[in-house]
Write a protein that holds these residues in place. Structure first.
Motif: not given
Ligand code: ATP
Ligand code: MG
Length: 387
Positions: A305-329
């Motif tokens: 990557i040369e120019r842009l920032p890469v946002f990784r909003p889940l970088i510090g999340f456990d799978k369960e936390e991600i699943v919870k949001i996935s179900k919420h949406i």
């Protein structure tokens, strides 16, 4: 008496010079989501009011508004002319069931009404007790709160609940980003989270037909559609990745397959992002979740990557936390449909966990990276996704 929906937004992002800009985005997004309904939209001090809609469609309209970022809460209210008898009648009318314990809160912005707020609250409480003798008033431990909001415009809004909404910032108020959207659980959640921070989302998906199926692609369109309930209109850029994968498979060591694949995905994504004026990339990576998401793998992938920032909003999340949001949406059931993603074909048994940059760069020399990227980008198809 009239039914209306009151919308509240956070004051924080409405302070200062940006207020007009944020409000315009928010109002545009509200109007976009309600495009197919008849209604009236008005502003009243620090509120928006949706009125004159078909009451049979109220639940649908509320569901849509709950997903607009920038709205913090809403209430469905009875609106009456400010007249104490009418207010009392409308307050008693609010309940369709006996409340256990309740309290009445009166806010009187219109000082022309001379009865003090606590006196009004007591009288209204008395009316409710008369109609529902089994209930009681409790100022601290109540299960229902009756709000009586007497505005300066000669009208009073009476409502029971403040429904919690999506919060965040209006989509588009932070600019645009390009989200790498797979058919998995993580990337739709990542897209949702960045839309919540005010980013308009374009999505890019790499597919390897005929190794991956038409259904796998349809699944990604469905996921984009689910995210678009929050993020608004999404342009989905679909990139053919078959030739690239075949070449990596043929010419590079199998343990480097995933790393090299991901580096090429990132190169294509950044170039597309520049073309469409997106200011960042978004991925669903979470540290350590799989071999391609160790710190070393992310370093080697990010290197292209040369120019842009890469946002990784889940970088510090456990799978369960991600699943919870996935179900919420409401994305989870779609995300777990069992179609193969391009990341799961030609999969090596032992992908490198801590790739070394020099070795990967040397292995990549076996490929015509520029030619492969060019051909893939020349054949991008765009799908317009709307909720
Ligand atoms: P996800 O659940 O989002 O698929 P994952 O846990 O399967 O993530 P990886 O397959 O390593 O993780 O992918 C990491 C990130 O790379 C994804 O979150 C997504 O942003 C991006 N990505 C992976 N495969 C694709 C694809 N086919 N098209 C677009 N982006 C992809
Ligand atoms: Mg995946």
């Amino acid at each position: 008496m009239e039914r209306v929906i009151l919308l509240r937004f956070s004051e924080i992002f409405l302070k200062g010079n940006n207020r007009k800009f944020f409000e315009k985005k928010l109002i545009d997004n509200i109007k976009e989501t309600l495009k197919s309904y008849e209604y009236r939209f008005s502003t009243s001090q620090n509120r928006y009011v949706v009125s004159d809609y078909d009451v049979d469609l109220e639940t649908e309209i509320v569901e849509r508004l709950k997903k607009v970022f920038g709205i913090y809460s809403l209430s469905v209210a009875n609106k009456v002319k400010t007249d104490f008898d009418e207010i009392r009648k409308a307050a008693v009318d609010l309940f369709d069931d006996t409340p256990l314990k309740f309290r009445v809160t009166v806010r009187r912005a219109d000082k022309r009404i001379e009865i003090p707020s606590p006196v009004m609250a007591a009288e209204i409480g008395g009316d409710i007790l008369e109609k529902y003798p089994d209930t009681s008033v409790d100022l601290t431990n109540f299960d229902k709160e009756v709000y009586v909001d007497i505005r300066e415009n000669g009208y009073t809004y009476i409502f029971l609940d403040k429904i919690h909404c999506a919060g965040g910032m209006p989509v588009g108020s932070s600019g645009k980003a390009l989200c790498l959207l797979s058919g998995g659980i993580d990337s739709p959640v990542a897209a949702y989270m960045m839309a919540k921070r005010g980013l308009q989302i374009d999505a890019i998906h790499f597919h390897s037909m005929p190794y991956t199926s038409e259904q796998a692609k349809e699944k990604v369109v469905s996921l984009a559609k689910i995210v678009s309930a929050y993020a608004g209109h999404i342009k989905l850029h679909v990139v053919p990745f078959t030739e690239i994968q075949e070449n990596i498979h043929k010419f590079c060591p199998p343990e480097y397959m995933i790393t090299i694949m991901r580096r090429i995905m990132m190169r294509i994504s950044e170039r597309l992002a520049m073309q469409i004026n997106a200011g960042a990339l978004v991925t669903g990576e979470s540290l350590g979740q799989v071999a391609s998401q160790t710190m070393q793998s992310i370093t080697v992938t990010n290197k292209v990557i040369e120019r842009l920032p890469v946002f990784r909003p889940l970088i510090g999340f456990d799978k369960e936390e991600i699943v919870k949001i996935s179900k919420h949406i409401d994305a989870f059931e779609t995300s777990i449909l069992p179609y193969q993603d391009c990341c799961t074909i030609f999969l090596p048994k032992n992908p490198v966990i801590r790739p070394k940059l020099e070795l990967i760069e040397r292995a990549e020399k076996a490929l015509d990276v520029e030619g492969l990227i060019k051909r893939a980008m020349d054949n991008i198809k765009v799908i317009e996704v709307k909720h």
